[in-house]
Write a protein that holds these residues in place. Structure first.
Motif, PDB file in Angstrom:
ATOM      1  N   THR A 122      21.964  38.429 -13.587  1.00  0.00           N
ATOM      2  CA  THR A 122      22.857  37.574 -12.810  1.00  0.00           C
ATOM      3  C   THR A 122      23.716  38.396 -11.851  1.00  0.00           C
ATOM      4  O   THR A 122      23.799  39.626 -11.960  1.00  0.00           O
ATOM      5  N   GLU A 123      24.383  37.693 -10.944  1.00  0.00           N
ATOM      6  CA  GLU A 123      25.334  38.349 -10.056  1.00  0.00           C
ATOM      7  C   GLU A 123      26.426  39.056 -10.860  1.00  0.00           C
ATOM      8  O   GLU A 123      26.902  40.119 -10.478  1.00  0.00           O
ATOM      9  N   LYS A 124      26.795  38.470 -11.980  1.00  0.00           N
ATOM     10  CA  LYS A 124      27.813  39.083 -12.848  1.00  0.00           C
ATOM     11  C   LYS A 124      27.305  40.416 -13.393  1.00  0.00           C
ATOM     12  O   LYS A 124      28.051  41.396 -13.442  1.00  0.00           O
ATOM     13  N   ASP A 125      26.037  40.465 -13.798  1.00  0.00           N
ATOM     14  CA  ASP A 125      25.444  41.723 -14.267  1.00  0.00           C
ATOM     15  C   ASP A 125      25.503  42.774 -13.158  1.00  0.00           C
ATOM     16  O   ASP A 125      25.827  43.937 -13.406  1.00  0.00           O
ATOM     17  N   TYR A 126      25.180  42.361 -11.948  1.00  0.00           N
ATOM     18  CA  TYR A 126      25.191  43.283 -10.806  1.00  0.00           C
ATOM     19  C   TYR A 126      26.602  43.839 -10.585  1.00  0.00           C
ATOM     20  O   TYR A 126      26.793  45.048 -10.489  1.00  0.00           O
ATOM     21  N   LYS A 186      27.714  45.864 -14.032  1.00  0.00           N
ATOM     22  CA  LYS A 186      26.892  46.941 -14.583  1.00  0.00           C
ATOM     23  C   LYS A 186      26.270  47.852 -13.531  1.00  0.00           C
ATOM     24  O   LYS A 186      25.691  48.879 -13.876  1.00  0.00           O
ATOM     25  N   VAL A 187      26.379  47.460 -12.271  1.00  0.00           N
ATOM     26  CA  VAL A 187      25.838  48.309 -11.211  1.00  0.00           C
ATOM     27  C   VAL A 187      26.986  48.802 -10.325  1.00  0.00           C
ATOM     28  O   VAL A 187      27.280  49.989 -10.291  1.00  0.00           O
ATOM     29  N   ILE A 188      27.628  47.888  -9.638  1.00  0.00           N
ATOM     30  CA  ILE A 188      28.684  48.253  -8.693  1.00  0.00           C
ATOM     31  C   ILE A 188      29.814  49.025  -9.377  1.00  0.00           C
ATOM     32  O   ILE A 188      30.158  50.127  -8.970  1.00  0.00           O
ATOM     33  N   LEU A 189      30.393  48.440 -10.416  1.00  0.00           N
ATOM     34  CA  LEU A 189      31.544  49.071 -11.070  1.00  0.00           C
ATOM     35  C   LEU A 189      31.207  50.377 -11.772  1.00  0.00           C
ATOM     36  O   LEU A 189      32.080  51.201 -12.011  1.00  0.00           O
TER      37      LEU A 189
END
Length: 143
Positions: A52-56, A59-62
């Motif tokens: 999901t966008e939340k995962d992105y 877990k990716v950006i941050l």
């Protein structure tokens, strides 16, 4: 109250998915192309998670990961909560609100049959209420 089955019948049960070996960037491209905020993750025809966008964001950006190098497998939500198509819209709303997620995969007899979003549920409830109000107006006015 309606059931998930009613929502899937109306909106269709098209499933957009991605293999866990594909990159986050690939997933984001597909999500943008299809105007989605979640993809189901399927490996060897088996449903294994959701991206999901939340995962992105979390877990990716941050975490400073590179979208073009990070496989979906590393950031997807494994073993997401699912419902059957017999679940009520009300139960799904409670579940999604209490657990704070926006996408709910639908699995019947161990087979992925679709996905509903919080938006799908809200749209269904609004339409259901509109019909009830119209029926009551017709009853009251005799038309």
């Amino acid at each position: 109250m309606g059931k998930v089955r009613n929502i899937l019948q109306k909106k269709g049960n098209k499933i957009y998915s991605i293999d866990p070996s594909r990159t986050v960037f690939d997933g984001l491209e597909l999500m943008m192309e299809k105007n989605l905020s979640a993809l189901l993750v399927i490996e060897n025809e088996k449903f294994i998670g959701i991206f999901t966008e939340k995962d992105y964001a979390r877990k990716v950006i941050l975490k400073g990961k590179a979208s073009k190098e990070t496989p979906i497998r590393e950031v997807m939500s494994e073993h997401p909560i699912t419902v059957t198509s017999d679940a009520t819209v009300e139960d799904c709303m409670k579940l999604m609100t209490n657990r704070q997620f926006r996408h709910l995969p639908v699995v019947d007899n161990n087979e992925l049959v679709g996905i509903v979003s919080i938006g799908d549920l809200v749209k269904f409830i609004i339409e259901e209420q509109r019909i009830i109000i119209e029926d009551l107006e017709h009853y009251i006015t005799g038309h």
